[in-house]
Write an enzyme that holds these catalytic residues in place. Sequence first.
Site, PDB file in Angstrom:
ATOM      1  N   ASP A   1      -6.617 -17.618  14.807  1.00 31.86           N
ATOM      2  CA  ASP A   1      -7.331 -16.572  15.547  1.00 31.86           C
ATOM      3  C   ASP A   1      -8.259 -17.145  16.623  1.00 31.86           C
ATOM      4  O   ASP A   1      -9.251 -17.812  16.307  1.00 31.86           O
ATOM      5  CB  ASP A   1      -8.139 -15.777  14.492  1.00 31.86           C
ATOM      6  CG  ASP A   1      -9.028 -14.701  15.054  1.00 31.86           C
ATOM      7  OD1 ASP A   1      -9.796 -14.118  14.265  1.00 31.86           O
ATOM      8  OD2 ASP A   1      -8.995 -14.433  16.277  1.00 31.86           O
TER       9      ASP A   1
ATOM     10  N   HIS B   1     -14.976 -12.359  13.775  1.00 29.55           N
ATOM     11  CA  HIS B   1     -14.098 -13.480  14.112  1.00 29.55           C
ATOM     12  C   HIS B   1     -14.854 -14.801  14.115  1.00 29.55           C
ATOM     13  O   HIS B   1     -16.035 -14.843  14.466  1.00 29.55           O
ATOM     14  CB  HIS B   1     -13.478 -13.268  15.496  1.00 29.55           C
ATOM     15  CG  HIS B   1     -12.584 -12.084  15.586  1.00 29.55           C
ATOM     16  ND1 HIS B   1     -11.248 -12.130  15.251  1.00 29.55           N
ATOM     17  CD2 HIS B   1     -12.832 -10.808  15.954  1.00 29.55           C
ATOM     18  CE1 HIS B   1     -10.721 -10.935  15.419  1.00 29.55           C
ATOM     19  NE2 HIS B   1     -11.650 -10.113  15.843  1.00 29.55           N
TER      20      HIS B   1
END
Lengths: 554, 554
Positions: free
Chosen positions: A194, A367
Amino acid sequence: MAKAQKVQIIPLGGLGEIGKNMTVIRYGDDIVVIDSGLMFPEDDMLGIDLVIPDITYLLENRDLVRAIILTHGHEDHIGALPYVMKQLTNVPVYGTRLTLGILNGRLKENGVSANGLIPIKSGDQIQLGSFQVGFIRVSHSIADAVAIYLKTPVGTIVHSGDFKFDQTPVDGKVTDFHKFAELGDQGVLVLLADSTNAERSGFTLSERTVGAVFDEAFRKAKERIIVASFSSNVHRIQQAIDSACKCKRKVAVIGRSMINVVGIALELGYLDVPEGVIIDIDEINNYPPSSIVILTTGSQGEPMSALTRMAMSDHKKVEIMPGDTVIISATPIPGNEKMVARTVDYLFRQGADVIYEKSSGVHVSGHASQDELRLLHNLIRPKFFIPVHGEYRHLKKHAKIAQEIGLPKENIFIAENGHVLEFGPDKGAIVSKVTAGRVLVDGLGVGDVGNIVLRDRKQLSQDGILVVVLTMDKQRACLVAGPDIVSRGFVYVRESEQLMDEAKERVKQALDKCELNQITEWATIKSNVRDSLGKYLYEKTRRRPMILPIIMEV
Amino acid sequence: MAKAQKVQIIPLGGLGEIGKNMTVIRYGDDIVVIDSGLMFPEDDMLGIDLVIPDITYLLENRDLVRAIILTHGHEDHIGALPYVMKQLTNVPVYGTRLTLGILNGRLKENGVSANGLIPIKSGDQIQLGSFQVGFIRVSHSIADAVAIYLKTPVGTIVHSGDFKFDQTPVDGKVTDFHKFAELGDQGVLVLLADSTNAERSGFTLSERTVGAVFDEAFRKAKERIIVASFSSNVHRIQQAIDSACKCKRKVAVIGRSMINVVGIALELGYLDVPEGVIIDIDEINNYPPSSIVILTTGSQGEPMSALTRMAMSDHKKVEIMPGDTVIISATPIPGNEKMVARTVDYLFRQGADVIYEKSSGVHVSGHASQDELRLLHNLIRPKFFIPVHGEYRHLKKHAKIAQEIGLPKENIFIAENGHVLEFGPDKGAIVSKVTAGRVLVDGLGVGDVGNIVLRDRKQLSQDGILVVVLTMDKQRACLVAGPDIVSRGFVYVRESEQLMDEAKERVKQALDKCELNQITEWATIKSNVRDSLGKYLYEKTRRRPMILPIIMEV
């Protein structure tokens, strides 16, 4: 090497963009698909509702598709499934319980059967064709998120899903670092990870820090409290409810997706709420304002959301009252800044106090930032690396991080959707490209709005349209009635009569010229009218409306 | 009190918005106007080029307008002048030399005479009717910016203009704190001040800090350097040139507005550049890349700007080369985030290294943060306060700052454009409202595009248009030819023939129904066609294109 000795990774979405994540993993005759997300339309995709990945490659190889496996329940990972499952029938879909719970709702809305949804949990390992697939718990801004590993005869592939490393997660379920370490020890061939926050240095703050900020803000609030957050962030909702309980406030929930997700989360045990705390929105007036917390959608200033409607005095059940404390527990997704600002302004105008700034601590990202990415790389120690889930600059920065840690540049692939990346035990390369791209969904139509329609909508949106209707005698190719000119989106006609009259004159002149030159072909006549009128209008107005000549034959 | 004892302040733009700043100050029969800016169109103002203030009030009182005085040369303070000066002829315009230099260019482009531009400098004081008007040097992101004071028989008004308190300005010309202090000592009736950064705590960093960051970045850059900044920020350009000189690089300038402003600044002495440093863009290939700095427009990712065109390999003179260091010396104005991100992605794809993050230090704001605002208030110590130059939340926060410092709440006015604020020596109130608002400029048309046209453009942009042409017999009110249906921006026609055929059927049915009910009025027939077809299309597609029935009579 014989083909059976290589594994292929083919991203169909999520590279060079944030959205419509979808990755194909293929070994021989076995395909497994990780995620099937949607993307929200870009500003230039006028009238488009959503964008899904082009799955031509999967349809061409439909017999090889063993399963779709899901990392978590965000729209950019599951939102395309109603469309995909209509076309790839009988492909099982694996996901955690909350993920499938959310997906279930989507499928129902779209009239797609929910048979074939198979729940798994982190720690499970299953066999899918020649893949041994396992699920690793990670933290994210939605509960029940997993990373995925696939053991193949060639080597192990690890896909991080969307993740952060939260050391104090709200539900106490820490990322399974041990599994990452174990896989790293055993040897990982390829890592996909990610890249969303690859631009940010340091570590992302723990979700739990928001709870402390809520406690403080709730304590200070004299009247009613309204908290807007992403409905999918169950841990954020949990903390809001916890803070409400601490100051003995009741909690009401509004906004369709917020009500949905809270319902699913309560049912599946993802939310822990003492009896009697949650009340119906219709009951809030039975309590003094200082005893109320309202959880709502609208943290992105979405026009139809509950918060925005409340801010504009347009919600049937709730009005903003002076003294309300509104907490916008989110930061604007790029592109939404003005919408959020507008909602904040309206809330202030209604007399509310609004907490929304990034510095206020009422939101943390889901994130991983740079140091968490480094930790992941150091645990996994992959041979090859493909940064995913990011626009180009995110992928670029993530690649740089991997390189700085020690991965050779030639083992890092900044790929594009559709690239076929092929890996052997010691070798990796981008070998070819398959069909990949965007399919635009507008209303009930899937893929029928393409570039031409969008280009036309763009011109219409800027300068409107003039329709020029001519009734022509078929035999003699001459004007019988008209020209009639009707415009929309061009000028305010009542004040522009002279312009319109002169426009008609120009059209007549163009027709006379055609007659003089013995032009009888309708297409050519229309073309001349279009050019002549277009030139005239640009001269007079510096605008270029679409010009649509129509010839009615009699 | 007799009318002559009060001074009126009437904002015509800049309140509740960032843009089109314009403030009217009136005492008896004397009006002075501070600034005449434009605003960039909101996202929903489709096809609109720019927005200017509605100056009906000034036109109604044109004989009283003594002068327009300008605080600085940014578009949101001078951009409406070409339009205003066409209507308010013979009104002198006062401004600093750089401000008038930039304005001169705008007037030329619009074919408006530049007679009546009168230069002033900070420290000057002039008489305009019953006003004694003075100019106070301040720092901003453009050189030659001033605050304004107006001494009236009732009291003194101070307007901060756009400002920050930069203690180490690049040109060494520090804000005239002494004048602010002197006015504060003498007593100030009303303060109007810049609220843009009222959300930000602390002090805004000095412009000079960017110079140090440039030095470091230039030192590290191995190949060519490209710096994108706002063309109006002469001090930023100065520092880029200074850093270039330090590492012995030549400087080339591209981008129309950058070339313009650099030209004006050099001519008027606002830029100090040693001989031979600036070269023509066509000469850059005569030097090694490591000896070049290119100054360019495009720091907001504007589609037609030089940087964006270079990033998309679309610029005639400059191509991005791998190894280029591109510095985006700006932060995205709210609404421009995606455009900037897109340009950054393209630059990375071209192999450039891009420095753009807020944390990089390559940009500082030109507006005062909270502690500078407090300092201004403490120096000025006004009796009354009107926060200006901000959206509602900015005005609200700035009002809060003033209140926390000690100004009573009833002496602080969060006003709207058009409000008439009237002040006596001890009293202030919003007493009435005048015409104020937005005038939309599209191409050559000023004010001819209003809500109806915008609403139509919106519908056209979302779902396109269907034109239904019917040729009807005038006498018998029946169909002679057609229905012909032409669509644009709706569906891709070649794949939707069946839908179009069925649509024609529906129209015929609607016409039959009208005949049956003996409806002969064209307007009613069109209305029935529109409703019937609209319903059908929504059923089939969930889209609502504009439907335009046109009847040609024969």
